[in-house]
Design a protein around this motif. Structure first.
Motif, PDB file in Angstrom:
ATOM      1  N   VAL A 102      -4.423   9.942  15.596  1.00 36.41           N
ATOM      2  CA  VAL A 102      -4.294   8.579  15.092  1.00 36.41           C
ATOM      3  C   VAL A 102      -4.729   8.485  13.639  1.00 36.41           C
ATOM      4  O   VAL A 102      -4.019   7.934  12.786  1.00 36.41           O
ATOM      5  N   PHE A 103      -5.895   9.030  13.334  1.00 35.84           N
ATOM      6  CA  PHE A 103      -6.425   8.928  11.976  1.00 35.84           C
ATOM      7  C   PHE A 103      -5.530   9.647  10.969  1.00 35.84           C
ATOM      8  O   PHE A 103      -5.277   9.150   9.872  1.00 35.84           O
ATOM      9  N   PHE A 104      -5.044  10.816  11.336  1.00 33.31           N
ATOM     10  CA  PHE A 104      -4.228  11.589  10.398  1.00 33.31           C
ATOM     11  C   PHE A 104      -2.865  10.929  10.168  1.00 33.31           C
ATOM     12  O   PHE A 104      -2.345  10.927   9.046  1.00 33.31           O
ATOM     13  N   LEU A 105      -2.287  10.348  11.228  1.00 34.98           N
ATOM     14  CA  LEU A 105      -1.022   9.643  11.070  1.00 34.98           C
ATOM     15  C   LEU A 105      -1.201   8.423  10.172  1.00 34.98           C
ATOM     16  O   LEU A 105      -0.377   8.149   9.292  1.00 34.98           O
ATOM     17  N   ASN A 106      -2.273   7.695  10.398  1.00 37.41           N
ATOM     18  CA  ASN A 106      -2.539   6.509   9.590  1.00 37.41           C
ATOM     19  C   ASN A 106      -2.766   6.885   8.129  1.00 37.41           C
ATOM     20  O   ASN A 106      -2.286   6.219   7.206  1.00 37.41           O
ATOM     21  N   GLY A 107      -3.523   7.969   7.927  1.00 40.62           N
ATOM     22  CA  GLY A 107      -3.744   8.437   6.561  1.00 40.62           C
ATOM     23  C   GLY A 107      -2.461   8.873   5.886  1.00 40.62           C
ATOM     24  O   GLY A 107      -2.257   8.639   4.681  1.00 40.62           O
ATOM     25  N   ALA A 153      -7.103  11.645  -2.249  1.00 42.90           N
ATOM     26  CA  ALA A 153      -7.199  12.921  -1.559  1.00 42.90           C
ATOM     27  C   ALA A 153      -6.858  12.707  -0.083  1.00 42.90           C
ATOM     28  O   ALA A 153      -7.111  11.626   0.468  1.00 42.90           O
ATOM     29  N   PRO A 154      -6.279  13.690   0.595  1.00 39.43           N
ATOM     30  CA  PRO A 154      -5.884  13.503   2.005  1.00 39.43           C
ATOM     31  C   PRO A 154      -7.022  13.030   2.890  1.00 39.43           C
ATOM     32  O   PRO A 154      -6.850  12.115   3.702  1.00 39.43           O
ATOM     33  N   GLU A 155      -8.215  13.643   2.737  1.00 41.34           N
ATOM     34  CA  GLU A 155      -9.323  13.235   3.592  1.00 41.34           C
ATOM     35  C   GLU A 155      -9.782  11.818   3.270  1.00 41.34           C
ATOM     36  O   GLU A 155     -10.208  11.060   4.141  1.00 41.34           O
ATOM     37  N   THR A 156      -9.668  11.419   2.005  1.00 36.98           N
ATOM     38  CA  THR A 156     -10.020  10.050   1.625  1.00 36.98           C
ATOM     39  C   THR A 156      -8.998   9.064   2.163  1.00 36.98           C
ATOM     40  O   THR A 156      -9.342   7.943   2.570  1.00 36.98           O
ATOM     41  N   ALA A 157      -7.737   9.461   2.188  1.00 33.70           N
ATOM     42  CA  ALA A 157      -6.688   8.587   2.708  1.00 33.70           C
ATOM     43  C   ALA A 157      -6.930   8.246   4.176  1.00 33.70           C
ATOM     44  O   ALA A 157      -6.650   7.124   4.623  1.00 33.70           O
ATOM     45  N   LEU A 164      -0.772   7.524   2.336  1.00 37.48           N
ATOM     46  CA  LEU A 164      -0.345   8.371   1.221  1.00 37.48           C
ATOM     47  C   LEU A 164       1.095   8.052   0.821  1.00 37.48           C
ATOM     48  O   LEU A 164       1.437   8.015  -0.366  1.00 37.48           O
ATOM     49  N   ILE A 165       1.954   7.815   1.831  1.00 37.72           N
ATOM     50  CA  ILE A 165       3.340   7.443   1.523  1.00 37.72           C
ATOM     51  C   ILE A 165       3.378   6.098   0.801  1.00 37.72           C
ATOM     52  O   ILE A 165       4.123   5.912  -0.172  1.00 37.72           O
ATOM     53  N   ALA A 166       2.556   5.152   1.287  1.00 39.97           N
ATOM     54  CA  ALA A 166       2.522   3.835   0.640  1.00 39.97           C
ATOM     55  C   ALA A 166       2.076   3.946  -0.814  1.00 39.97           C
ATOM     56  O   ALA A 166       2.622   3.264  -1.699  1.00 39.97           O
ATOM     57  N   LEU A 167       1.089   4.797  -1.083  1.00 40.73           N
ATOM     58  CA  LEU A 167       0.616   4.960  -2.464  1.00 40.73           C
ATOM     59  C   LEU A 167       1.694   5.589  -3.346  1.00 40.73           C
ATOM     60  O   LEU A 167       1.781   5.290  -4.542  1.00 40.73           O
ATOM     61  N   ARG A 168       2.513   6.456  -2.750  1.00 43.19           N
ATOM     62  CA  ARG A 168       3.589   7.079  -3.535  1.00 43.19           C
ATOM     63  C   ARG A 168       4.659   6.059  -3.913  1.00 43.19           C
ATOM     64  O   ARG A 168       5.421   6.271  -4.866  1.00 43.19           O
ATOM     65  N   GLY A 215       0.886  -4.038   0.724  1.00 47.56           N
ATOM     66  CA  GLY A 215       2.133  -4.468   1.346  1.00 47.56           C
ATOM     67  C   GLY A 215       2.940  -3.310   1.889  1.00 47.56           C
ATOM     68  O   GLY A 215       3.492  -3.380   2.994  1.00 47.56           O
ATOM     69  N   ALA A 216       3.033  -2.232   1.100  1.00 51.31           N
ATOM     70  CA  ALA A 216       3.789  -1.063   1.556  1.00 51.31           C
ATOM     71  C   ALA A 216       3.151  -0.449   2.800  1.00 51.31           C
ATOM     72  O   ALA A 216       3.845  -0.071   3.753  1.00 51.31           O
ATOM     73  N   PHE A 217       1.817  -0.382   2.813  1.00 52.03           N
ATOM     74  CA  PHE A 217       1.126   0.174   3.981  1.00 52.03           C
ATOM     75  C   PHE A 217       1.340  -0.708   5.213  1.00 52.03           C
ATOM     76  O   PHE A 217       1.550  -0.209   6.326  1.00 52.03           O
TER      77      PHE A 217
END
Length: 768
Positions: free
Chosen positions: A88-93, A111-115, A97-101, A59-61
């Motif tokens: 695009v990919f890095f912004l989405n990732g 991990a950033p690359e996994t995100a 990460l913000i949503a998970l926080r 939901g947050a994402f």
């Protein structure tokens, strides 16, 4: 009515819950697969707690994607378009990460690359789920796609169509760049383009006819005339202007803007799209107020003028961005595999396809296609009166793989799917639309001039001029609109492709436009004469005219006027040129008129060179690195197509009506009825039928718009500063107001009933 609102609200709620659930399940699955992604505390959680964590994160994402993503994309439009695509990919990732926080108790971590991977998969799943539910509900499907048009619709009058699809229909012109008439017919017959085949097979659908290009059979000349009514003084894709010592390049923004300005000045007409129009993916604006990826506007500054402005509407949806990025990578891999297979099988002819070309091809066949199609869909829901869009994918691939190659056929299949999507959406828009399909030129196959003879045209010119020639033939840069579009997207300057600035002033400048070559002597003022060239380089003209790879030359003679030179000492004054005999006979009907017209251009080159043409094989020799080429005379390149709905007036009837209006005697009218080629139409209709010249196509398209939406308004004589419409047209007959302005400033009378019987279409739907 209240029940209908509640049902729509309920359907929307169900769709939101379904997308949310699918995203949560995707998070749970990825958390179980990826080692660096977790949704549980270190001590472990119950199944219920883990599911709650996934739902919270999904939901947050989703909220961040809906609220923050459009703002980020708009802010990043200052960066090059292709860089934006990569971000695009890095912004989405980062959003993930913000949503998970935001998940309580810190249970989400990646991990950033996994995100980056998780965000891409979630966006794709959410898009697929939303679409799957929406396509079952026409209203929901329409609302989802109409988000693309929302920003463009704000502040404009109410749609002219209305819920009941009332009012005059709009018109969508789709240009399949480089697809010749014969290539389209073959693709439809082979099942590669089922949408086009369906239009042709339906007795109430569309009609198809070829038309003939000018000598310069390339996008710059054809599209300029189609959109702006004139391609006067456009002798090729590239040409040299002595008075300014510059090379004009059709795909260079500054040159395209100047070409557009000259056309408007000549016709005194803002363009085909002046009234409530949209121009998408074109070299020129056509006078449209709505622009996306328009090359001529890339040279301008100000709001709405940037050629990459159309990227925002598309990339503002992260699902679009993810899908296009993945397709881009797939296309790069596909091109590398196809080129490797061609080398392994020693396919001939072939050209080098390494370096940056796989990325250029992917940009043309994926990024430009997706952005342009999305922009067109937005225009449909915004209710635009006229939309003109160019899809360049086939042209780019055919240059390097060949116009009849399997690679090019695959592109036609994908283009047909885009046409099917546009047609499907056009059935769901508030306003009804007519879809007109056309091309700007075709492509002729053949080995390159350098590949066949071991030297470039520039080498041959230098040899004939007694100048040193490199030991190895150097490649001649391809005149690719897609290549230059990529450079613009990267904020890189578009080069002329020749070393004209470094050359000595006395050295000839040699430019290539497919199988058309242009030779200029910069130190000779004005157009150099044959006598001047012979005095300076006695062997040059005979060397060129007698070379087996060259069909004919056009030069100016002080004694005889302009002449055409051919093999074996052939020399024909331009007034005596014939399509039946002499050097131009092999090039077919209309070649002589095309050469005569180009000879009148102020910037025609000192020597115009057309390659040989083999009518048995349909091959030419491009002076560039292209095995599918266009730009001169010879074969399919000069035979594009026009496909229109049967409800529109036949193009030949339009040209015949113009002829009738131009004659003043009964005898002239009788001549028109018998031949259809008198007066102004003599240069617009071929003796055997079919339009001649892109300017004639412009008049036909203009007439079609006028029939449903009233006359287009030409621009003012003074003070024209932008691509949009103005409110003070030239009065008919005003000084400087050309025939187009006079014609479009008044109401159009209905066409008289045709006096000829329409020919029956053949098996492919083509009329004679």
């Amino acid at each position: 009515m209240a029940d209908g609102k509640w049902r729509r609200a309920g359907a929307t709620l169900i769709r939101v819950i379904a997308v949310w659930a699918a995203s949560a399940l995707t998070l749970l699955a990825l958390a179980g697969i990826l080692p660096d992604f977790q949704l549980q505390s270190d001590d472990g959680d119950t199944v219920t707690r883990t599911a709650f964590t996934a739902a919270w994160g999904a939901g947050a994402f989703g909220l961040l994607s809906a609220l923050v993503w459009p703002v980020l994309v708009r802010a990043l439009l200052i960066v090059p378009a292709l860089v934006l695509g990569a971000l695009v990919f890095f912004l989405n990732g980062s959003l993930l990460l913000i949503a998970l926080r935001l998940i309580p108790d810190g249970r989400g971590d990646a991990a950033p690359e996994t995100a980056v991977v998780v965000a891409a998969v979630m966006s794709a799943v959410a898009s697929a789920t939303s679409t799957a539910f929406a396509v079952r509900d026409d209203d929901a499907y329409r609302r989802r796609l109409s988000r693309l048009a929302y920003r463009r619709r704000r502040g404009r009058p109410a749609d002219q169509g209305g819920p009941g699809r009332e009012g005059p229909p709009g018109t969508v012109f789709i240009q399949l760049d480089g697809v010749g008439h014969d290539a389209l017919v073959a693709a439809a017959a082979a099942g590669l383009m089922p949408t086009v085949a369906g239009w042709l097979a339906d007795s109430t659908g569309h009609r198809l006819t070829p038309w003939r290009t000018d000598w310069s059979s390339q996008t710059g000349a054809s599209q300029l005339a189609i959109l702006h009514g004139s391609n006067h003084d456009v002798p090729a894709f590239r040409w040299y202007e002595k008075e300014t010592r510059t090379v004009m390049v059709s795909s260079r923004p500054a040159s395209a803007l100047e070409m557009q300005r000259r056309a408007i000045e000549r016709t005194r007409d803002g363009g085909l799209l002046t009234i409530d129009g949209a121009s998408r993916g074109n070299l020129f604006s056509g006078g449209a107020g709505q622009l996306a990826l328009v090359l001529s506007m890339a040279a301008r500054r100000g709001k709405g003028s940037r050629s990459r402005a159309g990227y925002f509407a598309y990339f503002s949806d992260p699902a679009n961005a993810t899908r296009t990025a993945l397709s881009f990578v797939a296309e790069v891999v596909r091109e590398i595999g196809q080129s490797t297979r061609a080398r392994a099988r020693k396919v001939t002819p072939r050209v080098k396809r390494g370096g940056l070309y796989p990325f250029i091809r992917a940009f043309a066949t994926v990024v430009e296609r997706d952005v342009v199609v999305a922009a067109v869909l937005g225009d449909l829901f915004a209710g635009r009166t006229a939309v003109y869009a160019d899809l360049v994918a086939y042209d780019e691939v055919a240059h390097h793989s060949g116009p009849h190659s399997r690679d090019a056929e695959k592109v036609l299949e994908r283009l047909d799917r885009s046409l099917a999507l546009i047609a499907k959406i056009a059935d769901r828009t508030p306003r009804s639309y007519r879809i007109v399909l056309l091309s700007d030129h075709g492509q002729s196959p053949g080995e390159t001039f350098a590949g066949k003879y071991g030297l470039t045209l520039k080498d041959l010119v230098r040899a004939g001029s007694g100048l040193p020639v490199p030991r190895r033939a150097q490649r001649t840069r391809s005149a690719s609109e897609a290549r230059d579009a990529v450079r613009i997207a990267l904020h890189r300057p578009v080069e002329g492709g020749v070393d004209e600035q470094a050359a000595k002033l006395s050295d000839p400048i040699v430019l290539a436009s497919g199988n058309l070559g242009l030779i200029s002597f910069p130190d000779i003022g004005g157009r150099a004469s044959r006598e001047q060239i012979d005095r300076r380089h006695p062997a040059l003209l005979s060397t060129l005219a007698n070379h087996p790879g060259i069909g004919f030359l056009l030069v100016r003679s002080e004694e005889h006027g302009s002449v055409v030179l051919g093999p074996g000492g052939a020399e024909v004054p331009i007034a005596e040129l014939s399509d039946e005999e002499g050097p131009l006979a092999v090039f077919g009907a209309g070649a002589a008129d095309a050469v005569r017209r180009t000879d009148t251009f102020p910037h025609v080159a000192d020597i115009m060179v057309n390659s040989m043409y083999d009518p048995g094989t349909g091959t030419v020799h491009a002076f560039e690195e292209q095995i599918g080429s266009h730009g001169g005379l010879g074969g399919e390149q000069s035979r594009p197509f026009l496909l229109w709905p049967r409800g529109l007036t036949d193009p030949l009837d339009i040209m015949a009506a113009e002829s009738v209006d131009s004659v003043e005697s009964v005898e002239s009218v009788e001549s028109v009825e018998s031949t259809g080629t008198v007066g102004s139409a003599s240069a617009s209709v071929a003796p055997g039928g079919g339009l001649v010249g892109a300017e004639a196509v412009h008049r036909v398209l203009t007439r079609w718009l006028q029939e449903s939406s009233g006359p287009q308004v030409p621009v003012r004589a003074e003070g024209f500063t932008g691509p949009g419409p103005v409110d003070e047209p030239f009065p008919p007959g005003a000084p400087g107001a050309g025939p187009t302005a006079a014609r479009t400033a008044q109401a159009i009378e209905p066409l008289p009933p045709p006096k000829r019987q329409d020919p029956a279409p053949d098996a492919t739907g083509t009329t004679a």
